[in-house]
Design an enzyme around this catalytic site. Sequence first.
Site, mmCIF file in Angstrom:
data_model
loop_
_atom_site.group_PDB
_atom_site.id
_atom_site.type_symbol
_atom_site.label_atom_id
_atom_site.label_comp_id
_atom_site.label_asym_id
_atom_site.label_seq_id
_atom_site.Cartn_x
_atom_site.Cartn_y
_atom_site.Cartn_z
ATOM 1 N N ALA A 1 1.064 -1.177 -0.258
ATOM 2 C CA ALA A 1 0.280 0.355 0.014
ATOM 3 C C ALA A 1 0.835 1.758 0.183
ATOM 4 C CB ALA A 1 -0.845 -0.248 1.506
ATOM 5 N N PRO B 1 -4.959 8.833 -3.494
ATOM 6 C CA PRO B 1 -5.890 9.454 -3.930
ATOM 7 C C PRO B 1 -5.284 10.943 -4.470
ATOM 8 C CG PRO B 1 -7.006 8.911 -2.112
ATOM 9 C CD PRO B 1 -5.637 8.633 -2.481
ATOM 10 N N ASP C 1 12.535 -2.462 -7.053
ATOM 11 C CA ASP C 1 13.593 -3.128 -7.880
ATOM 12 C C ASP C 1 13.543 -4.587 -8.596
ATOM 13 O OD1 ASP C 1 14.896 -0.727 -8.440
ATOM 14 O OD2 ASP C 1 16.310 -0.672 -6.530
ATOM 15 N N ARG D 1 9.721 -4.341 -10.290
ATOM 16 C CA ARG D 1 10.107 -4.554 -12.359
ATOM 17 C C ARG D 1 10.618 -5.687 -12.835
ATOM 18 N NH1 ARG D 1 11.898 2.106 -9.391
ATOM 19 N NH2 ARG D 1 9.840 2.569 -9.454
ATOM 20 N N ARG E 1 -4.959 -18.652 -42.283
ATOM 21 C CA ARG E 1 -5.993 -17.759 -42.277
ATOM 22 C C ARG E 1 -5.624 -17.621 -43.414
ATOM 23 N NH1 ARG E 1 -10.748 -16.044 -43.027
ATOM 24 N NH2 ARG E 1 -9.933 -13.111 -43.370
ATOM 25 N N GLN F 1 -3.923 -5.888 -35.466
ATOM 26 C CA GLN F 1 -3.076 -6.107 -36.445
ATOM 27 C C GLN F 1 -3.528 -7.138 -37.541
ATOM 28 O OE1 GLN F 1 -3.710 -2.768 -37.135
ATOM 29 N NE2 GLN F 1 -3.872 -2.713 -39.449
ATOM 30 N N GLU G 1 3.554 -0.368 -11.335
ATOM 31 C CA GLU G 1 4.986 -0.157 -10.198
ATOM 32 C C GLU G 1 5.881 0.878 -11.402
ATOM 33 O OE1 GLU G 1 7.088 -4.436 -8.785
ATOM 34 O OE2 GLU G 1 4.613 -5.090 -8.996
#
Length: 386
Positions: free
Chosen positions: A123, A127, A244, A247, A272, A340, A367
């Site tokens: 935490a 806000p 650190d 991440r 396809r 795409q 993060e």
Amino acid sequence: MPLDPETFDALIDTVRRFVAERLRPLEAEVEANDAIPAAVIAEMRDMGLYGLSIAEDYGGLGLAMIEEVRVAIELGRTTPAFRSTFGTNVGIGSQGLVMAGTPEQKAKWLPRIASGEIITSFALTEPDVGSDSGSVKTRAVKAKDAQGNDVYRLSGTKRYITNADKADLFTVMARTGDAPGARGVSAFLVPRDLPGVSIGEPEKKMGQKGAKVADVIFDDVAVPAANRLGADGEGFKIAMRVLDRGRLHIAAVCVGVAERLIADCVAYASERKQFGKPIAEHQLIQAMIADSKTEALAARALVLETAMAKDAERDVVLESAAAKYYASEMVGRVADRAVQIFGGAGYIADYGIERLYRDVRLFRIYEGTSQIQQIIIARETIKRGG
């Protein structure tokens, strides 16, 4: 300490099969219900996934960083909400305790975190406080409780807290002194069942259905002084060390998602047909596949190299930020190309491509946003002289 090669290979094989055979078939169900099935959570506990980064002395698997990122890459091959279920126990929700906890704190909490009995959460965000994390406003004031015990009176609101809805233990950053900025921030272990702790309703999100975020409100919560993590004023330093590692873990997940998307693109493009042949034989489709594969390989190499450097106890502040920045931006580009390549099918929910397109957008925000990573990379590069 790393596992022996045979044991680790068995772990990777188990995780790979679990993702392919158990988790991927449930992706649409998780998206529709916005929840991870209880049976899957129980299986994750049994596999030891909640304790990947916690030492064996406390019941975890005690993986080295290079091992953890390889597991994270495998877990990235399915919807990110599955990994998020136990991700806070592996990363930001437990690592402050691992890095800065006292022997008593570790003995009390880590075995139950490693087993998944306790769910953890981190935490920090508020806000009015996001990227400027040294400006937290939540306050913790020294006091005595009714029995004369030393406590901190904790008041404030935390926002967008992952796994808040089911967390049993929060690592909370709060201001304990008048020192400005990061110097006045301390860290606390706050059990959910303390009077004055309440959780808001989970937020509605763009993606990653099944992984919940919510506000956590602390209303004059009496936190035992023994629950302070590290010394007074060390909270920001602890948070940055935790991030650190987190991440680098997230960067590895991004690599896994990209590799999953590339494999899906190749399979679809090989089947396809347009203009009388599979679209995989058209050069402009090949160009998108080539760009995606090259970028994914570069991200994987950066993640693995940084993980090995971290295991060697080298300073990887710059490299962890670079890995997270590059991998999170990379997977966004790969997801865009996947939509795409799939064309209209990529925009339709049945194929799951649009879901992953939405899911990966968050990696560039939490993060530490991409812009914060750029600042860290530039600052550390200048500090190192180039």
